[in-house]
Design a protein around this motif. Sequence first.
Motif, PDB file in Angstrom:
ATOM      1  N   TYR A 187       0.807  -1.220   0.000  1.00 59.53           N
ATOM      2  CA  TYR A 187       0.000   0.000   0.000  1.00 59.53           C
ATOM      3  C   TYR A 187       0.843   1.276   0.000  1.00 59.53           C
ATOM      4  O   TYR A 187       0.415   2.301  -0.538  1.00 59.53           O
ATOM      5  CB  TYR A 187      -0.950  -0.018   1.196  1.00 59.53           C
ATOM      6  CG  TYR A 187      -1.863  -1.216   1.190  1.00 59.53           C
ATOM      7  CD1 TYR A 187      -2.743  -1.430   0.138  1.00 59.53           C
ATOM      8  CD2 TYR A 187      -1.829  -2.148   2.226  1.00 59.53           C
ATOM      9  CE1 TYR A 187      -3.588  -2.539   0.118  1.00 59.53           C
ATOM     10  CE2 TYR A 187      -2.666  -3.255   2.218  1.00 59.53           C
ATOM     11  CZ  TYR A 187      -3.540  -3.450   1.161  1.00 59.53           C
ATOM     12  OH  TYR A 187      -4.362  -4.537   1.133  1.00 59.53           O
ATOM     13  N   LYS A 188       2.021   1.218   0.602  1.00 56.99           N
ATOM     14  CA  LYS A 188       2.867   2.402   0.644  1.00 56.99           C
ATOM     15  C   LYS A 188       3.327   2.788  -0.756  1.00 56.99           C
ATOM     16  O   LYS A 188       3.234   3.961  -1.162  1.00 56.99           O
ATOM     17  CB  LYS A 188       4.074   2.142   1.556  1.00 56.99           C
ATOM     18  CG  LYS A 188       5.058   3.307   1.629  1.00 56.99           C
ATOM     19  CD  LYS A 188       4.378   4.572   2.168  1.00 56.99           C
ATOM     20  CE  LYS A 188       5.356   5.728   2.228  1.00 56.99           C
ATOM     21  NZ  LYS A 188       4.707   6.996   2.619  1.00 56.99           N
ATOM     22  N   GLU A 192       0.503   4.036  -2.787  1.00 55.72           N
ATOM     23  CA  GLU A 192       0.237   5.444  -2.453  1.00 55.72           C
ATOM     24  C   GLU A 192       1.128   6.375  -3.266  1.00 55.72           C
ATOM     25  O   GLU A 192       0.664   7.386  -3.815  1.00 55.72           O
ATOM     26  CB  GLU A 192       0.471   5.674  -0.954  1.00 55.72           C
ATOM     27  CG  GLU A 192       0.360   7.131  -0.538  1.00 55.72           C
ATOM     28  CD  GLU A 192       0.891   7.385   0.862  1.00 55.72           C
ATOM     29  OE1 GLU A 192       1.146   8.566   1.186  1.00 55.72           O
ATOM     30  OE2 GLU A 192       1.051   6.413   1.629  1.00 55.72           O
ATOM     31  N   GLN A 247      -3.396   1.705   5.078  1.00 60.27           N
ATOM     32  CA  GLN A 247      -2.234   1.865   5.965  1.00 60.27           C
ATOM     33  C   GLN A 247      -2.649   2.386   7.341  1.00 60.27           C
ATOM     34  O   GLN A 247      -1.815   2.806   8.131  1.00 60.27           O
ATOM     35  CB  GLN A 247      -1.222   2.835   5.331  1.00 60.27           C
ATOM     36  CG  GLN A 247      -0.628   2.353   4.024  1.00 60.27           C
ATOM     37  CD  GLN A 247       0.262   3.396   3.380  1.00 60.27           C
ATOM     38  OE1 GLN A 247       1.412   3.609   3.796  1.00 60.27           O
ATOM     39  NE2 GLN A 247      -0.255   4.073   2.360  1.00 60.27           N
TER      40      GLN A 247
END
Length: 252
Positions: free
Chosen positions: A38-39, A42, A69
Amino acid sequence: MKQYIIVVILVLQASILFAQQEKKYIRKGNQLYQQQNYKDAENNYRASVGKQGKTVAGNFNLGDALYKQNKYADAGQQFTKIAASTKNKDVLAKAYHNLGNSMLQSKKLEESVTAYKKSLLNNPDDEETRYNLAYAQEKLKQKQKQDKNKNNKNNKDKNKDNKDNKDKDKKDQDKKNDDKNKDNKDNKDNKDGKDKNDPNKNKGDQQPNPNNVSKDDAERMLEALNNDEKQTQDKLKNKKQKGVKMHIEKEW
């Protein structure tokens, strides 16, 4: 005219290039999102948005990546921004649904209920949102009940403390009165005992005969009186000086 056409062509080429890059970042972000990275997802969604930040898909998926997150406050701000920038009912319904989820995860129950209601206004047939609304309302009801019970308990504890303090004050006062009465009784007993042992007791109102006092005795008595007066004045002077369940986010 030729120059104008050239400018238009350059602008169109730039727009096409940006749109291609935008889609590229979104596709990459979606791949990373499916991999639960997810980081990095993003970061790609942010790149797809660019400085203008007008792309709906990039902004929406960015909010989802933040939510995954556990950045619920940031996700909430993202979905709020999306809702404020569009009149598309489908986008509004999804944005408010995810905003409700973000608020619910942040323990902001009243805000989550409001968001879910706005989502249903734009899509009344969304059973998922309707379920989440009922869930949030039940949680809010439980919290309000707990808060009420807590306030009642605090009030009871406060009243109990006041009563305990009152009882303590009364006990202290009763003890002071008992001690005072005991002191008065002791003083009376001491006085009575002294009177009994006094050899001059019951001799009536006999006055001492000045003729029986020698000159030396008179001078000593006068000096003792003067000393007592001086000590009394010193004490007064010293006293004056001292002073006194829930479904997750919707995807784009």
